[in-house]
Design an enzyme around this catalytic site. Structure first.
Site, PDB file in Angstrom:
ATOM      1  N   GLU A   1     -43.378  60.642  15.293  1.00  0.00           N
ATOM      2  CA  GLU A   1     -44.035  59.875  16.356  1.00  0.00           C
ATOM      3  C   GLU A   1     -43.301  58.585  16.714  1.00  0.00           C
ATOM      4  OE1 GLU A   1     -48.122  59.054  15.372  1.00  0.00           O
ATOM      5  OE2 GLU A   1     -48.596  61.154  14.975  1.00  0.00           O
ATOM      6  N   GLY A   2     -42.279  58.207  15.967  1.00  0.00           N
ATOM      7  CA  GLY A   2     -41.648  56.908  16.157  1.00  0.00           C
ATOM      8  C   GLY A   2     -42.218  55.841  15.244  1.00  0.00           C
TER       9      GLY A   2
END
Length: 344
Positions: free
Chosen positions: A309-310
């Protein structure tokens, strides 16, 4: 046509930055990795006074046809459901981005779902998921080029000089492992991990699927061909975004295994991109440590993350800020009238 990325290698500037770092009121080297980051970011920006502004993270989402081979612990619908979660602000990346005042963009690069017009969702869908690379190339060359171009255009529209990368796509650890194997020549077994939580039997099955697919596409070797054959639309779009960001001398915050696989493709195309990358963390996905070793880079953090997701990019950003802030704001021995270490 790919963007041209210039090396940050500048011995005169590197010397000036090192002198500035070493003259701060601290023992030599005592800020450790922060000193390395300060030097790296100064070289990226070609100044002894680097500035960070308008940081952003882009989360690229897409689906993978190889899910049909039973390589994921979760159904494909989780991809679009998690995109909805991002849009509602309820995912981990939303929490961490808000905490650190990082703008967040969500991109549909190829999700097998029609979202319609939604606030906060950027539509760059190449197709509704890739084809099953266990049977045929995941995408056509034209689709791969379109995804790369989409990524470049997304970055061209951003004003900030710090960009983090995240992803969402059920099945994408399988694509990342296949890319890693093809572009590093490491054994498939060294590239495959649990992904969304596979059992030992599930991991072995995933490995066999990749090995059979690699044998099927044995003649594929050039980076763009490998990307088209085994990658995902989110990975290809991300690779294009990375290339454009580095060409614009932005700081690239690299997340975990899947993001690093996109960076691996980009680095095989433009090796100097590595000068602009801060590798946020070493993922708990088993192949990531070996991928970082293959790239000859060192991550800043090791928190046993494997979410994607970062999230790692968001968590490392305060470290990047700290590196720039000490370089710009910390007193020198001379300005603070602090005595320096005596000569031995």
């Amino acid at each position: 046509m790919l963007p041209t990325i210039l090396t940050t290698n500048d011995t005169t500037l590197a010397s000036a930055l090192s002198n500035a770092i070493n003259n701060k009121t601290k023992p030599l080297g005592s800020l450790g990795r922060l000193e390395q980051l300060a030097l790296q970011i100064g070289l990226m920006q070609q100044t002894t006074k680097p500035v960070l502004h308008d940081p952003a993270i882009i989360v690229f989402a897409a689906d993978h046809g190889v899910v049909a081979e039973g390589i994921s612990a979760f159904p494909q619908d989780v991809t679009w459901q998690m995109v909805e979660n991002f849009l509602c602000g309820g995912a981990a990346i939303n929490v961490f981005a808000r905490q650190n005042n990082i703008a967040l963009q969500i991109v549909d690069a190829g999700v097998n779902h029609e979202f319609g017009e939604r606030n906060g969702l950027i539509h760059r869908k190449v197709a509704s998921g890739t084809r099953n690379f266990a049977q045929q190339p995941a995408m056509t060359a034209a689709q791969c080029q379109l995804a790369i171009q989409n990524g470049r255009e997304l970055v061209a529209a951003l004003s900030g000089n710090v960009l983090g990368f995240g992803e969402m796509g059920i099945g994408n650890t399988t694509a990342a492992a296949a890319l890693m194997h093809k572009l590093t020549a490491l054994p498939v077994a060294d590239c495959v991990g649990a992904g969304t939580g596979l059992s030992a039997d599930g991991i072995r099955h995933k490995q066999k699927v990749i090995e059979a697919a690699v044998a099927l596409h044995a003649g594929v070797s050039e980076p763009l061909d490998v990307l088209a054959c085994f990658g995902g639309f989110e990975i290809a779009t991300m690779a294009g975004a990375m290339l454009e960001a580095a060409a614009r001398r932005k700081v690239l915050l690299i997340d975990g295994f899947i993001v690093s696989s996109a960076l691996l493709v980009a680095a095989r195309l433009q090796p100097d991109i590595l000068d602009y990358c801060v590798f946020s963390h070493q993922s708990d996905e088993s192949g990531h440590a070996r991928l970082l070793q293959a790239l000859q880079v060192n991550p800043v953090l090791k928190l046993d993350l494997r979410l994607g997701e970062g999230t790692g990019a968001a968590l490392v950003y305060p470290m990047v800020q700290a590196a720039v802030n000490f370089l710009n704001q910390m007193a020198t021995f001379g300005s603070a009238q602090v005595s320096e270490k005596s000569a031995d």
